[in-house]
Scaffold this motif. Structure first.
Motif, mmCIF file in Angstrom:
data_model
loop_
_atom_site.group_PDB
_atom_site.id
_atom_site.type_symbol
_atom_site.label_atom_id
_atom_site.label_comp_id
_atom_site.label_asym_id
_atom_site.label_seq_id
_atom_site.Cartn_x
_atom_site.Cartn_y
_atom_site.Cartn_z
ATOM 1 N N ILE A 32 60.210 -49.503 -20.955
ATOM 2 C CA ILE A 32 60.531 -49.051 -19.589
ATOM 3 C C ILE A 32 60.827 -50.257 -18.717
ATOM 4 O O ILE A 32 61.845 -50.323 -18.035
ATOM 5 N N THR A 33 59.908 -51.206 -18.715
ATOM 6 C CA THR A 33 60.048 -52.417 -17.919
ATOM 7 C C THR A 33 59.165 -53.480 -18.582
ATOM 8 O O THR A 33 58.658 -53.273 -19.677
ATOM 9 N N GLU A 34 59.026 -54.629 -17.908
ATOM 10 C CA GLU A 34 58.329 -55.749 -18.539
ATOM 11 C C GLU A 34 56.954 -55.352 -19.089
ATOM 12 O O GLU A 34 56.073 -54.927 -18.337
ATOM 13 N N ASN A 35 56.806 -55.463 -20.395
ATOM 14 C CA ASN A 35 55.533 -55.165 -21.059
ATOM 15 C C ASN A 35 54.997 -53.754 -20.809
ATOM 16 O O ASN A 35 53.785 -53.532 -20.761
ATOM 17 N N THR A 36 55.896 -52.840 -20.618
ATOM 18 C CA THR A 36 55.523 -51.424 -20.457
ATOM 19 C C THR A 36 56.438 -50.580 -21.347
ATOM 20 O O THR A 36 57.671 -50.663 -21.219
ATOM 21 N N TRP A 37 55.841 -49.810 -22.232
ATOM 22 C CA TRP A 37 56.618 -48.986 -23.164
ATOM 23 C C TRP A 37 56.195 -47.526 -23.063
ATOM 24 O O TRP A 37 55.015 -47.222 -22.848
ATOM 25 N N TRP A 38 57.163 -46.664 -23.282
ATOM 26 C CA TRP A 38 56.884 -45.235 -23.505
ATOM 27 C C TRP A 38 56.523 -45.079 -24.979
ATOM 28 O O TRP A 38 57.248 -45.579 -25.859
ATOM 29 N N VAL A 39 55.407 -44.414 -25.260
ATOM 30 C CA VAL A 39 54.993 -44.215 -26.658
ATOM 31 C C VAL A 39 54.624 -42.744 -26.894
ATOM 32 O O VAL A 39 53.773 -42.438 -27.723
ATOM 33 N N GLY A 40 55.256 -41.854 -26.168
ATOM 34 C CA GLY A 40 54.874 -40.440 -26.218
ATOM 35 C C GLY A 40 55.588 -39.656 -27.301
ATOM 36 O O GLY A 40 55.997 -40.196 -28.335
ATOM 37 N N ALA A 41 55.728 -38.357 -27.047
ATOM 38 C CA ALA A 41 56.348 -37.465 -28.029
ATOM 39 C C ALA A 41 57.193 -36.416 -27.305
ATOM 40 O O ALA A 41 56.874 -36.028 -26.181
ATOM 41 N N LEU A 42 58.267 -36.007 -27.969
ATOM 42 C CA LEU A 42 59.138 -34.966 -27.412
ATOM 43 C C LEU A 42 58.834 -33.633 -28.086
ATOM 44 O O LEU A 42 58.579 -33.585 -29.290
ATOM 45 N N ASN A 43 58.889 -32.572 -27.300
ATOM 46 C CA ASN A 43 58.722 -31.227 -27.858
ATOM 47 C C ASN A 43 59.816 -30.329 -27.275
ATOM 48 O O ASN A 43 59.564 -29.500 -26.399
ATOM 49 N N TYR B 291 52.030 -44.072 -22.371
ATOM 50 C CA TYR B 291 52.578 -45.410 -22.133
ATOM 51 C C TYR B 291 51.630 -46.471 -22.677
ATOM 52 O O TYR B 291 50.412 -46.260 -22.768
ATOM 53 N N LEU B 292 52.218 -47.602 -23.002
ATOM 54 C CA LEU B 292 51.418 -48.737 -23.458
ATOM 55 C C LEU B 292 51.790 -49.925 -22.577
ATOM 56 O O LEU B 292 52.989 -50.206 -22.384
ATOM 57 N N ILE B 293 50.789 -50.559 -22.001
ATOM 58 C CA ILE B 293 51.077 -51.726 -21.154
ATOM 59 C C ILE B 293 50.240 -52.917 -21.617
ATOM 60 O O ILE B 293 49.077 -52.781 -21.970
ATOM 61 N N LYS B 294 50.905 -54.060 -21.613
ATOM 62 C CA LYS B 294 50.257 -55.271 -22.111
ATOM 63 C C LYS B 294 50.093 -56.286 -20.992
ATOM 64 O O LYS B 294 51.060 -56.584 -20.277
ATOM 65 N N GLY B 295 48.878 -56.813 -20.875
ATOM 66 C CA GLY B 295 48.671 -57.984 -20.039
ATOM 67 C C GLY B 295 48.546 -59.203 -20.947
ATOM 68 O O GLY B 295 48.670 -59.085 -22.174
ATOM 69 N N LYS B 296 48.239 -60.339 -20.335
ATOM 70 C CA LYS B 296 48.099 -61.546 -21.168
ATOM 71 C C LYS B 296 46.861 -61.441 -22.066
ATOM 72 O O LYS B 296 46.828 -61.983 -23.168
ATOM 73 N N ASP B 297 45.850 -60.732 -21.551
ATOM 74 C CA ASP B 297 44.581 -60.693 -22.292
ATOM 75 C C ASP B 297 44.263 -59.343 -22.911
ATOM 76 O O ASP B 297 43.610 -59.283 -23.953
ATOM 77 N N LYS B 298 44.664 -58.302 -22.238
ATOM 78 C CA LYS B 298 44.228 -56.959 -22.664
ATOM 79 C C LYS B 298 45.438 -56.021 -22.753
ATOM 80 O O LYS B 298 46.457 -56.220 -22.075
ATOM 81 N N THR B 299 45.242 -54.975 -23.537
ATOM 82 C CA THR B 299 46.282 -53.956 -23.704
ATOM 83 C C THR B 299 45.681 -52.593 -23.370
ATOM 84 O O THR B 299 44.537 -52.312 -23.734
#
Ligand code: FEO
Length: 402
Positions: free
Chosen positions: A6-17, A38-46
């Motif tokens: 989606i944007t910096e270090n942010t992803w859609w990880v869902g499902a379509l129905n 969604y999955l978001i990553k920081g420098k230390d934690k996810t």
């Protein structure tokens, strides 16, 4: 569908129905739905935001695996714990027992009964609390009754992104994630309105508060949990304008009293007309109209009921009960906002007329203010019985006079 950035270090990880046609038993979903996570990553934690319906857990897991090792994820943020978002948490915990579930106070309580587990880490967050992932500090915003008491938003100022779960969502599915790719704009807008009516229609005051809490935020993305991700270049202004309008008090020309009825042989219909005339004779300034339940979309009837000053239900008795269309309408009573709402029941019957007490009881159970009298007529109403229906309407109207 694969994970989508989606944007910096942010992803859609869902499902379509796309094939779903009924959601939560009662809600038609002509355009399918999506379970966005969604999955978001920081420098230390996810952190993950939401899970998915448990039928789609494997898709979710595959999408996560494209971005991160699931066993190394630190947090699962649940902005709302309804099982379409939390339903696969128990399976996620099997993959990663060290996860910390980040929830509101109410969410923490619901989650225990949804997972039937207490052996996982929980972080209860309040309005304004923050969570630092390392270079990305998330802020939690209380959003109660949008649409459960547990609801909250998660704001990521670094990426001008807010995660709102159901708020601004729509049961709508195209094989794209972003709103700028919507191919069937009219269908999306229809789904968006239908979703609002069903999910947020009962909570206009809370919708207004939710809008207020987000209006000053600098936002490029609204990551909803159903339907396309909303962007500033896409439908952002449209969705906000719609919510602003829909949650505002509706200006009515005059107070209304709808009379909902159904009638196999015209007898309950005849009573409905007389009841209507009786009410009009006492309250000429009111809009009093009859609605044959089987000739109108249920959403239209539910809306007429919700906007009314009072309403009546006319029901025949079939097989010792009210017929299914009447029960279907009763299933649309807004039990949260219509407590103490004046209503009354009448109808024609053939043998013993069980429908009238059954409907009366149902309305009382929902805590509406049910008129103590019924108008209950055997078979074809005579002239005198039509007169009694007229007078019944008058007496009910008299209870409404200020
Ligand atoms: Fe999409 Fe209220 O759950």
């Amino acid at each position: 569908m694969s994970a989508f950035k989606i944007t910096e270090n942010t992803w859609w990880v869902g499902a379509l129905n796309p094939n779903l046609r009924v959601f939560d038993i009662v809600m038609s979903t002509d355009y399918g739905t999506t379970y966005n996570a969604y999955l978001i990553k920081g420098k230390d934690k996810t952190a993950l935001i939401e899970t998915v319906h448990d039928k789609y857990f494997d898709v979710y897991l595959d999408n996560i695996a494209e971005i991160a090792d699931v066993s190394k994820i630190d947090y699962i943020i649940l902005n709302h714990t309804e099982p379409d978002h939390s339903g696969s948490l128990y399976r996620l915990l099997e993959k990663n027992p060290n996860l910390t579930a980040v929830v509101s106070q109410a969410g923490a309580i619901y989650l225990k009964n949804i997972t039937n587990r207490t052996d996982y880490n929980t972080m209860v967050v309040k309005d304004g609390d923050k969570l630092d992932l390392g270079g990305r500090e998330l802020t939690f915003i209380n959003a109660p009754f949008l649409h459960w008491p547990d609801s909250m938003f998660t704001y990521d100022p670094a990426n001008k992104t807010i995660f709102t779960c159901d708020f601004f969502g729509a049961h709508y599915c195209e094989p794209y994630i972003m709103d700028t790719k919507i191919k069937f704009d009219t269908a999306y807008k229809r789904a968006f309105k239908g979703y609002y009516d069903a999910i947020f229609g009962p909570f206009p005051r809370y919708v207004a508060e939710g809008l207020k809490k987000t209006e000053s935020l600098d936002l490029d993305y609204i990551c909803v949990s159903h339907g396309p991700v909303i962007t500033k270049d896409g439908v952002y202004k449209f969705v906000r304008d719609c919510y602003e309008q829909w949650c505002s008090p509706q200006q009515r020309e005059k107070p209304t009293i709808p009379i909902f009825y159904t009638s196999a042989y015209g007898n309950t219909h005849a009573l409905a007309n007389e009841v209507m005339n009786g009410i009009k004779s006492r309250l000429p300034e009111y809009g009093v109209h009859t609605f044959d339940i089987i000739e109108h979309p249920m959403a239209e009837l539910a809306n007429a009921m919700a906007q009314s000053e009072a309403f009546l239900i006319g029901t025949p008795t079939i097989n010792k009960d009210a017929p299914p269309p009447v029960w279907s309408l009763l299933g649309h009573v807004d039990a949260i906002n219509m407590q103490k709402h004046p209503c009354a029941v009448f109808g024609s019957y053939g043998w013993s007329g069980e429908a009238i007490p059954a409907v009366t009881e149902r309305l009382k159970t929902l805590k509406l203010a049910v008129f103590e009298e019924n108008c209950k007529i055997c078979f074809v109403p005579s002239e005198n019985e039509l007169k009694s229906a007229y007078e019944f309407g008058q007496r009910f109207a008299d209870t409404l006079k200020k």
